[in-house]
Design an enzyme around this catalytic site. Structure first.
Site, PDB file in Angstrom:
ATOM      1  CB  THR A  48       1.691  -0.881  -0.111  1.00 27.78           C
ATOM      2  OG1 THR A  48       0.590  -1.781   0.070  1.00 27.78           O
ATOM      3  CG2 THR A  48       1.197   0.549   0.087  1.00 27.78           C
ATOM      4  CG  ASP A  81       4.796 -11.099  -0.436  1.00 26.63           C
ATOM      5  OD1 ASP A  81       4.626  -9.883  -0.693  1.00 26.63           O
ATOM      6  OD2 ASP A  81       3.858 -11.861  -0.111  1.00 26.63           O
ATOM      7  CG  ASP A 116       4.602  -5.920  -0.379  1.00 28.23           C
ATOM      8  OD1 ASP A 116       3.678  -5.183  -0.753  1.00 28.23           O
ATOM      9  OD2 ASP A 116       4.444  -7.112  -0.045  1.00 28.23           O
TER      10      ASP A 116
END
Length: 269
Positions: free
Chosen positions: A43, A219, A9
């Protein structure tokens, strides 16, 4: 079994809070590439918001791939060829646009070319997103969106306003679409088949890599799907508690080169 593919990410993971790539992260990724490991950016950003990072990290060369739009688009990073592309229909757009007005939150739609909003008073988070991902903003009425190839729609607003709106989204929308919260002020809506996890499964299969040989580092909630499917899920120290619960390993924070730590500890060691 050794790791052959690492999905990473960007925001809150790859880059620091001031949007930098540390030298430790750069070097670890280069060492992984040199060892034959596929390092794949995964992403929620559209492709223009990733290009400079791919260039900085030498991840735009032959044999490199990139996952954008939370899995809505998988591309050959060297040629730009689409490997996977899942889009929303015009009817989807109209339904979600109507819902956003009913919930009284700002909304925009994103194509490969730009960000489109029907809000005359363009929300500050639309401007923030455009700046972050280096894309133009276009004002278009709903009637003018019929010919657009929309990959992702975002509801964007102040966190407390967005949370209230989320609480009032009918279940039928969750049944019909993939809906993930990527930031306190971002709710992302995509085709039901779209997720970072599905994109990684497809890419790994194309490359002849088993899921046991994959790692993902993330995250936020929009990383959940990829963390659930890979053999080695890694969550940042700064990650949200709900995704930390999925982790096989917790690495250091994004400001402390956590991606480098993860690669060196669990891929190259």
């Amino acid at each position: 079994m050794s790791i052959k593919l690492v999905a990473v990410d960007i925001d809150g993971t790859l880059i620091t809070d001031d949007r930098q790539i540390t030298s430790e992260v750069f070097e670890a990724i280069q060492d992984a590439k040199a060892a034959g490991v596929k390092v794949v950016i995964a992403t929620g950003r559209p492709i223009p918001g990733v290009q400079s990072l791919l260039s900085q990290l030498n991840l735009n060369q032959e044999g490199d791939y990139v996952i954008t739009f939370n899995g809505g688009l998988v591309q050959d990073a060297a040629t730009g060829q689409d490997i996977v592309k899942e889009t929303l229909t015009y009817v989807d757009y109209l339904d979600i646009e109507f819902l956003s007005r009913k919930l009284d939150v700002h909304m925009h739609a994103i194509t490969k070319e730009g960000i489109y909003t029907a809000n005359r008073n363009i929300g500050k988070y639309t401007v923030h997103e455009a700046t972050l991902v280096d894309m133009p903003i276009y004002y278009r009425t709903p009637e003018e969106m019929a010919d657009k190839e929309i990959v992702k729609i975002m509801m964007i607003d102040e966190p407390e306003i967005l949370d209230q709106a989320i609480a009032n989204i009918p279940q039928e929308f969750y049944d019909k679409y993939t809906i993930v919260k990527s930031k306190p002020f971002y709710l992302e809506i995509m085709d039901k088949k779209v997720s970072k996890g599905n994109a990684i499964i497809h890419l790994a299969d194309k490359l002849g890599i088993t899921m046991d040989e994959t790692m993902a580092i993330g995250d936020e909630e929009n990383d959940r799907a990829m963390l659930e499917v890979v053999g080695t899920p890694v969550v940042m120290e700064n990650g949200v508690p709900s995704v930390k619960a999925l982790a096989k390993h917790i690495t250091k924070s994004n400001n402390d080169s956590g991606v480098a730590h993860a690669i060196r500890e669990w891929v190259l060691d």
